[in-house]
Design an enzyme around this catalytic site. Structure first.
Site, PDB file in Angstrom:
ATOM      1  N   LYS A   1      89.914  79.270  53.800  1.00  0.00           N
ATOM      2  CA  LYS A   1      89.090  79.175  55.007  1.00  0.00           C
ATOM      3  C   LYS A   1      89.914  79.434  56.275  1.00  0.00           C
ATOM      4  O   LYS A   1      89.377  79.853  57.297  1.00  0.00           O
ATOM      5  CB  LYS A   1      88.422  77.801  55.100  1.00  0.00           C
TER       6      LYS A   1
HETATM    7  C1  LIG Z   1      85.118  77.744  50.101  1.00  0.00           C
HETATM    8  C2  LIG Z   1      85.933  77.899  48.885  1.00  0.00           C
HETATM    9  C3  LIG Z   1      85.513  78.697  47.812  1.00  0.00           C
HETATM   10  C4  LIG Z   1      84.168  79.394  47.806  1.00  0.00           C
HETATM   11  O1  LIG Z   1      84.108  80.432  48.756  1.00  0.00           O
HETATM   12  P1  LIG Z   1      82.679  80.993  49.240  1.00  0.00           P
HETATM   13  O2  LIG Z   1      82.989  81.939  50.342  1.00  0.00           O
HETATM   14  O3  LIG Z   1      81.909  79.799  49.702  1.00  0.00           O
HETATM   15  O4  LIG Z   1      82.054  81.642  48.059  1.00  0.00           O
HETATM   16  C5  LIG Z   1      86.351  78.842  46.723  1.00  0.00           C
HETATM   17  N1  LIG Z   1      87.533  78.201  46.675  1.00  0.00           N
HETATM   18  C6  LIG Z   1      87.973  77.419  47.678  1.00  0.00           C
HETATM   19  C7  LIG Z   1      89.282  76.725  47.540  1.00  0.00           C
HETATM   20  C8  LIG Z   1      87.192  77.244  48.824  1.00  0.00           C
HETATM   21  O5  LIG Z   1      87.636  76.468  49.816  1.00  0.00           O
END
Ligand SMILES: *Cc1c(COP(=O)(O)O)cnc(C)c1O
Length: 509
Positions: free
Chosen positions: A113
């Site tokens: 993120k």
């Molecule tokens: C948010 C997240 C995901 C999923 O990603 P999306 O964009 O919501 O599909 C997978 N792994 C981790 C560690 C995340 O923080």
């Protein structure tokens, strides 16, 4: 360069500039903003291969965010991808057991993120200036664990903004929770809800569509925006690292321009893999996009059948939707999601950009709990492979990879890696493959260390962190050092129905 405007997936008529779409986050009709057309790269891969991450970021983002000036965009990029990342490569590739892991966890909060949330505050404050926004921006965020901390870190003490984060009180890892509730900053609020991620996301979307609430707050000088991947300002920076990883492999001679590349992505809200799809449309020669789910396999069922059903689960033998779909808490909590918001952007394209049809399907999902694509739209999904890995398979993958190579991956990445193994076995596809590695194993130390040795299940999180450091030979990330001693500053827990009143209390209205 072509000027790209954005419109809602549920209404093609309302068109906004990129900076206005970033400010707004979600359209008033509940739809997601999509570009009028998907742009194409206007520079050679050879040139991109010679650029660093920031250089590639500019070349990709300028194609989507066309109303930002060159200076504005470069300013945002410079300030985002700096020493907050613990490596100058920003998103390094690690080769292990036949695939490349694209490590997207070298930012401040050690999950992918950060790749977008370290730039979103700059994109948003720049957009506010450009558009002469008078109100203070209130970022409402629902998190399955990682977005919350990354958004808090990005927006803490940013002038002209406030941020409220809602997380499922019993649905995140101990490290994730500690990271959030220790967040400092005069403009931040962290709230646990008695519900799961879907409840949090639905509650936030409701506030976005509550015109009475919005009018009331506007009068007091506030407007809402979103830091979730429903915001186009989250999605666009995520396209960058797919282009970047492809050009790194070209540069290092692991690929030639004749070759294709596959991406495997551990998926929850469908933001990350949608960014990979956008990278394909930009011109990256993507072969297969492999959508990996955990036991909450609503997306696997969707890609297999064209039916998206959050209430009923597909029977794996018959292909019928018979038994009740239960929301499961797994060791990969950031993927514990049954309503994948960003899928609407793909569905919209599958429907031939038909906004009326899209709105009707989303209404079905809301009212009946499912929608179904017609055959025409279904055939659009053929770019995607899919699969899911349950808890057992996921932890077996972590253990096997560690024992074979010494490389330790987190639970989310392991879901993707296990799904890729299955895909490779059934297809025999030898295309060079990149797996999006979405979190540092330190963030899920307990699950990771328990996968490697079941005896660790009864041990303390922080003791396991020290052991992880030992066995992986990696440095303890700053984010982990920071929370070891930090004080808990947030302890609010509320019912789902109390979310709006919590926001008002936070804003003092
Ligand atoms: C948010 C997240 C995901 C999923 O990603 P999306 O964009 O919501 O599909 C997978 N792994 C981790 C560690 C995340 O923080």
């Amino acid at each position: 360069m072509k000027n790209i405007m954005y419109h809602s997936t549920r209404n093609n008529e309302v068109r906004l500039s990129a900076s206005k779409a970033v400010l707004k986050g979600l359209a008033d009709d509940g739809g997601l903003f999509v570009p009028d057309e998907l742009p194409k790269l206007d520079i050679s891969f050879e040139k991109l291969s010679d650029m660093d991450y920031k250089g590639v970021a500019y070349e990709v983002m300028k194609l989507f965010l066309t109303d930002y000036t060159e200076d504005e965009l470069k300013y945002c990029i410079e300030h985002a991808y700096d020493a907050k990342f613990d490596t100058e490569e920003i998103a390094p590739l690690t080769y292990a057991d036949g695939v490349y892991y694209l490590e997207l966890f070298h930012g401040a909060t050690i999950a992918f993120k950060d790749m977008a949330l370290s730039i979103l505050p700059y994109l948003m404050t720049t957009a506010a200036k450009k558009n002469d926004l008078k109100e203070e921006i209130v970022i409402l965020t629902a998190t399955s664990g990682d977005t919350g901390k990354a958004a808090l870190a990005g927006f803490a003490d940013v002038p002209g903004t406030r941020i409220a984060v809602f997380y499922p009180k019993n649905g995140v890892s101990p490290v994730q929770e500690k990271q959030m509730v220790t967040q400092k900053g005069k403009n931040v609020k962290v709230i646990g809800i008695k519900g799961n991620f879907d409840d949090a996301q639905t509650g936030v979307k409701k506030m976005f569509n509550d015109s009475a609430l919005k009018d009331e707050l506007k009068e007091k000088g506030f407007v809402f925006s979103s830091a979730n991947s429903i915001n186009i300002g989250r999605l666009v920076p995520q396209v960058v690292y797919y282009v970047y990883s492809y050009t790194r492999l070209l540069k290092n001679g692991k690929l030639s321009e004749k070759d294709k590349i596959n991406f495997t992505v551990p998926t929850g809200n469908f933001g990350n893999i949608l960014a990979a799809y956008y990278a394909k449309q930009l011109g990256v020669p993507v072969g297969r996009l492999i959508c990996a789910s955990n036991s909450n396999r609503v997306l696997t069922d969707f890609f297999m059948t064209g039916r998206y059903d959050r209430t009923k689960e597909m029977d794996l033998a018959s292909g019928n939707f018979e038994s009740e779909r239960k929301f499961m808490l797994t060791e990969s909590p950031s993927m514990d999601i049954l309503i994948s918001s960003n899928l609407e952007r793909l569905v919209y394209l599958a429907l031939g950009s038909d906004d009326k049809k899209d709105a009707a399907l989303m209404k079905d999902l809301n009212e009946k709990g499912f929608y179904e694509l017609d055959d025409n739209a279904k055939s659009f999904l053929k770019d995607f492979e899919y699969g899911f890995a349950d808890e057992e398979k996921t932890s077996a993958k972590i253990k096997a990879l560690y024992e074979d190579t010494g490389y330790v991956i987190d639970t989310h990445t392991a879901v993707a890696s296990a799904v890729y193994d299955d895909y490779k076995k059934r297809s025999g596809d030898e295309t060079v493959t990149v797996i999006a590695s979405t979190a540092s194993p330190y963030k899920f130390a307990k699950s990771v260390m328990s996968a490697i040795d079941a005896a660790n299940k009864d041990r303390e999180d922080f003791a396991l962190i020290d052991d992880l450091k030992e066995i992986s030979g990696t440095e303890l990330p700053q984010a982990i050092k920071d929370i070891k001693e930090a004080d808990v500053l947030h302890d609010t827990v509320c019912e789902i129905s109390e979310m709006p009143s919590e926001v008002k209390a936070f804003l003092g209205v």
